[in-house]
Design a protein around this motif. Structure first.
Motif, PDB file in Angstrom:
ATOM      1  N   VAL A   1       1.307  -0.707   0.012  1.00 26.34           N
ATOM      2  CA  VAL A   1       0.214   0.161   0.591  1.00 26.34           C
ATOM      3  C   VAL A   1       1.116   1.353   0.463  1.00 26.34           C
ATOM      4  CG1 VAL A   1      -1.628   1.207   1.271  1.00 26.34           C
ATOM      5  CG2 VAL A   1      -2.213  -1.547   0.415  1.00 26.34           C
ATOM      6  N   VAL A   2       0.849   2.105  -0.865  1.00 23.72           N
ATOM      7  CA  VAL A   2       1.586   3.329  -1.152  1.00 23.72           C
ATOM      8  C   VAL A   2       0.317   4.801  -0.552  1.00 23.72           C
ATOM      9  CG1 VAL A   2       2.966   4.656  -2.631  1.00 23.72           C
ATOM     10  CG2 VAL A   2       2.884   2.300  -2.646  1.00 23.72           C
ATOM     11  N   ILE A   3       1.179   5.661   0.227  1.00 24.35           N
ATOM     12  CA  ILE A   3       0.632   6.288   0.385  1.00 24.35           C
ATOM     13  C   ILE A   3       1.283   7.817   0.523  1.00 24.35           C
ATOM     14  CG2 ILE A   3      -0.440   7.736   2.603  1.00 24.35           C
ATOM     15  CD1 ILE A   3      -1.111   4.503   3.975  1.00 24.35           C
ATOM     16  N   ASP A   4       0.832   8.256  -0.421  1.00 26.22           N
ATOM     17  CA  ASP A   4       1.580   9.600  -0.992  1.00 26.22           C
ATOM     18  C   ASP A   4       0.818  11.024  -0.548  1.00 26.22           C
ATOM     19  OD1 ASP A   4       2.577  11.246  -2.999  1.00 26.22           O
ATOM     20  OD2 ASP A   4       1.768  11.174  -4.403  1.00 26.22           O
ATOM     21  N   ALA A   5       1.710  11.133   0.653  1.00 26.00           N
ATOM     22  CA  ALA A   5       1.409  12.446   1.686  1.00 26.00           C
ATOM     23  C   ALA A   5       0.654  13.924   0.569  1.00 26.00           C
ATOM     24  CB  ALA A   5       2.126  12.734   2.955  1.00 26.00           C
ATOM     25  N   TRP A   6       1.380  14.003  -0.569  1.00 23.11           N
ATOM     26  CA  TRP A   6       1.136  15.083  -1.354  1.00 23.11           C
ATOM     27  C   TRP A   6      -0.461  14.828  -2.062  1.00 23.11           C
ATOM     28  CZ3 TRP A   6       3.508  19.034  -0.521  1.00 23.11           C
ATOM     29  CH2 TRP A   6       4.756  18.852  -0.097  1.00 23.11           C
ATOM     30  N   ALA A   7      -0.802  14.189  -2.188  1.00 24.00           N
ATOM     31  CA  ALA A   7      -1.849  13.238  -2.761  1.00 24.00           C
ATOM     32  C   ALA A   7      -3.399  13.062  -2.159  1.00 24.00           C
ATOM     33  CB  ALA A   7      -1.873  12.329  -3.881  1.00 24.00           C
ATOM     34  N   ASP A   8      -2.895  12.396  -0.540  1.00 25.02           N
ATOM     35  CA  ASP A   8      -3.268  11.581  -0.051  1.00 25.02           C
ATOM     36  C   ASP A   8      -4.285  12.279   1.333  1.00 25.02           C
ATOM     37  OD1 ASP A   8      -4.053   9.421  -2.061  1.00 25.02           O
ATOM     38  OD2 ASP A   8      -1.864   8.063  -1.214  1.00 25.02           O
TER      39      ASP A   8
ATOM     40  N   LEU B   1      -3.190   9.530  10.230  1.00 24.16           N
ATOM     41  CA  LEU B   1      -3.699   9.133   9.905  1.00 24.16           C
ATOM     42  C   LEU B   1      -5.127   7.963   9.378  1.00 24.16           C
ATOM     43  CD1 LEU B   1      -3.800   5.184  11.463  1.00 24.16           C
ATOM     44  CD2 LEU B   1      -5.654   6.318  13.594  1.00 24.16           C
ATOM     45  N   VAL B   2      -6.032   9.818   9.492  1.00 25.34           N
ATOM     46  CA  VAL B   2      -6.634   9.597   8.367  1.00 25.34           C
ATOM     47  C   VAL B   2      -6.227   9.050   7.049  1.00 25.34           C
ATOM     48  CG1 VAL B   2      -8.765  11.321   6.810  1.00 25.34           C
ATOM     49  CG2 VAL B   2      -8.059  10.637   9.884  1.00 25.34           C
ATOM     50  N   ALA B   3      -5.692   9.432   6.176  1.00 33.94           N
ATOM     51  CA  ALA B   3      -5.183   9.052   5.846  1.00 33.94           C
ATOM     52  C   ALA B   3      -4.932   7.883   5.175  1.00 33.94           C
ATOM     53  CB  ALA B   3      -4.039  10.536   4.845  1.00 33.94           C
ATOM     54  N   ILE B   4      -3.815   7.502   6.088  1.00 40.84           N
ATOM     55  CA  ILE B   4      -3.878   5.662   5.921  1.00 40.84           C
ATOM     56  C   ILE B   4      -4.725   4.763   6.113  1.00 40.84           C
ATOM     57  CG2 ILE B   4      -2.445   4.110   7.635  1.00 40.84           C
ATOM     58  CD1 ILE B   4      -0.660   6.204   8.683  1.00 40.84           C
ATOM     59  N   LEU B   5      -5.720   5.312   7.159  1.00 45.43           N
ATOM     60  CA  LEU B   5      -7.049   4.438   6.923  1.00 45.43           C
ATOM     61  C   LEU B   5      -7.495   4.731   5.112  1.00 45.43           C
ATOM     62  CD1 LEU B   5      -8.060   5.103  10.339  1.00 45.43           C
ATOM     63  CD2 LEU B   5      -6.408   3.225   9.301  1.00 45.43           C
ATOM     64  N   VAL B   6      -7.549   5.916   4.588  1.00 48.45           N
ATOM     65  CA  VAL B   6      -8.564   5.687   3.788  1.00 48.45           C
ATOM     66  C   VAL B   6      -7.344   4.924   2.524  1.00 48.45           C
ATOM     67  CG1 VAL B   6      -9.424   7.362   1.736  1.00 48.45           C
ATOM     68  CG2 VAL B   6      -9.642   7.805   4.616  1.00 48.45           C
ATOM     69  N   VAL B   7      -6.698   5.549   2.682  1.00 50.81           N
ATOM     70  CA  VAL B   7      -6.240   4.482   1.022  1.00 50.81           C
ATOM     71  C   VAL B   7      -5.509   3.106   1.807  1.00 50.81           C
ATOM     72  CG1 VAL B   7      -3.340   4.316   0.238  1.00 50.81           C
ATOM     73  CG2 VAL B   7      -4.228   6.568   1.252  1.00 50.81           C
ATOM     74  N   GLN B   8      -5.443   2.498   3.367  1.00 52.12           N
ATOM     75  CA  GLN B   8      -5.025   0.990   2.851  1.00 52.12           C
ATOM     76  C   GLN B   8      -6.380   0.373   3.301  1.00 52.12           C
ATOM     77  OE1 GLN B   8      -4.110   0.267   7.192  1.00 52.12           O
ATOM     78  NE2 GLN B   8      -2.342   0.450   6.691  1.00 52.12           N
ATOM     79  N   SER B   9      -7.719   1.175   3.021  1.00 47.37           N
ATOM     80  CA  SER B   9      -9.548   0.916   3.192  1.00 47.37           C
ATOM     81  C   SER B   9      -9.653   0.540   2.183  1.00 47.37           C
ATOM     82  CB  SER B   9     -10.507   1.162   4.223  1.00 47.37           C
ATOM     83  OG  SER B   9     -10.330   2.728   3.075  1.00 47.37           O
ATOM     84  N   ARG B  10      -9.157   1.869   0.848  1.00 43.96           N
ATOM     85  CA  ARG B  10      -9.326   1.426  -0.366  1.00 43.96           C
ATOM     86  C   ARG B  10      -8.334   0.657  -1.409  1.00 43.96           C
ATOM     87  NH1 ARG B  10      -7.232   6.904  -2.658  1.00 43.96           N
ATOM     88  NH2 ARG B  10      -8.413   8.584  -1.370  1.00 43.96           N
ATOM     89  N   HIS B  11      -7.108  -0.346  -1.188  1.00 45.84           N
ATOM     90  CA  HIS B  11      -6.441  -0.872  -1.274  1.00 45.84           C
ATOM     91  C   HIS B  11      -7.617  -2.908  -1.234  1.00 45.84           C
ATOM     92  CE1 HIS B  11      -2.858  -3.426  -3.047  1.00 45.84           C
ATOM     93  NE2 HIS B  11      -3.065  -3.954  -1.719  1.00 45.84           N
ATOM     94  N   LEU B  12      -7.678  -2.220   0.357  1.00 40.73           N
ATOM     95  CA  LEU B  12      -8.665  -3.979   0.934  1.00 40.73           C
ATOM     96  C   LEU B  12      -9.030  -4.227   0.363  1.00 40.73           C
ATOM     97  CD1 LEU B  12      -7.071  -3.572   4.703  1.00 40.73           C
ATOM     98  CD2 LEU B  12      -6.027  -5.094   2.813  1.00 40.73           C
ATOM     99  N   MET B  13     -10.548  -3.317  -0.150  1.00 40.52           N
ATOM    100  CA  MET B  13     -12.060  -3.047  -0.947  1.00 40.52           C
ATOM    101  C   MET B  13     -11.933  -4.527  -2.030  1.00 40.52           C
ATOM    102  SD  MET B  13     -13.694  -2.382   0.755  1.00 40.52           S
ATOM    103  CE  MET B  13     -15.192  -2.339   0.060  1.00 40.52           C
TER     104      MET B  13
END
Length: 131
Positions: free
Chosen positions: A77-84, A91-103
């Motif tokens: 899971v790649v979290i791009d702070a500039w984009a996400d 923590l909000v950005a981390i959870l959102v990106v992870q949840s998108r990936h896990l879906m």
């Protein structure tokens, strides 16, 4: 060579790597697999920080490293702070990106995993392969 867009397994994420970072990625993969196996036995987590000044290739390395790991069957899971990261709490950005990936892994009808998770045994076997 296959294009990145078509998702072909033949795509080489390192094809434009003029600084030979693939070697660093191979080293990092073996290190992380070994550390993960070691920490799993102790039921401990592990955090890795990659730090460099702006423009030094962190995003280049990490996005290609993630693609290479995915081609090898791992989840990345790649979290791009500039984009996400648009919230006050990172923590909000981390959870959102992870949840998108896990879906992509979940069958919403049955709430079961579509893609099987890797076991600790697989992690240990991969970590010590070739040593």
């Amino acid at each position: 060579m296959a294009s990145e867009e078509n998702g072909s397994a033949a795509f080489d994420p390192w094809n434009d790597d003029h600084l030979r970072r693939r070697e660093e990625a191979d080293f990092l993969k073996k290190f992380l697999l070994g550390r993960t196996a070691e920490r799993a036995e102790r039921k401990q987590s592990f955090v890795l920080n990659i730090d460099a000044p702006w423009g030094q290739g962190k995003s280049f390395f990490l996005t290609r490293f993630a693609k290479a790991l995915e081609q090898d069957g791992y989840t990345a899971v790649v979290i791009d702070a500039w984009a996400d990261d648009h919230a006050a709490d990172p923590l909000v950005a981390i959870l959102v990106v992870q949840s998108r990936h896990l879906m992509d892994w979940i069958d919403l009808e049955s709430f079961r995993l579509i893609r099987p998770a890797f076991t600790d045994e697989l992690i240990r076997r991969e970590a010590f392969e070739g040593l």
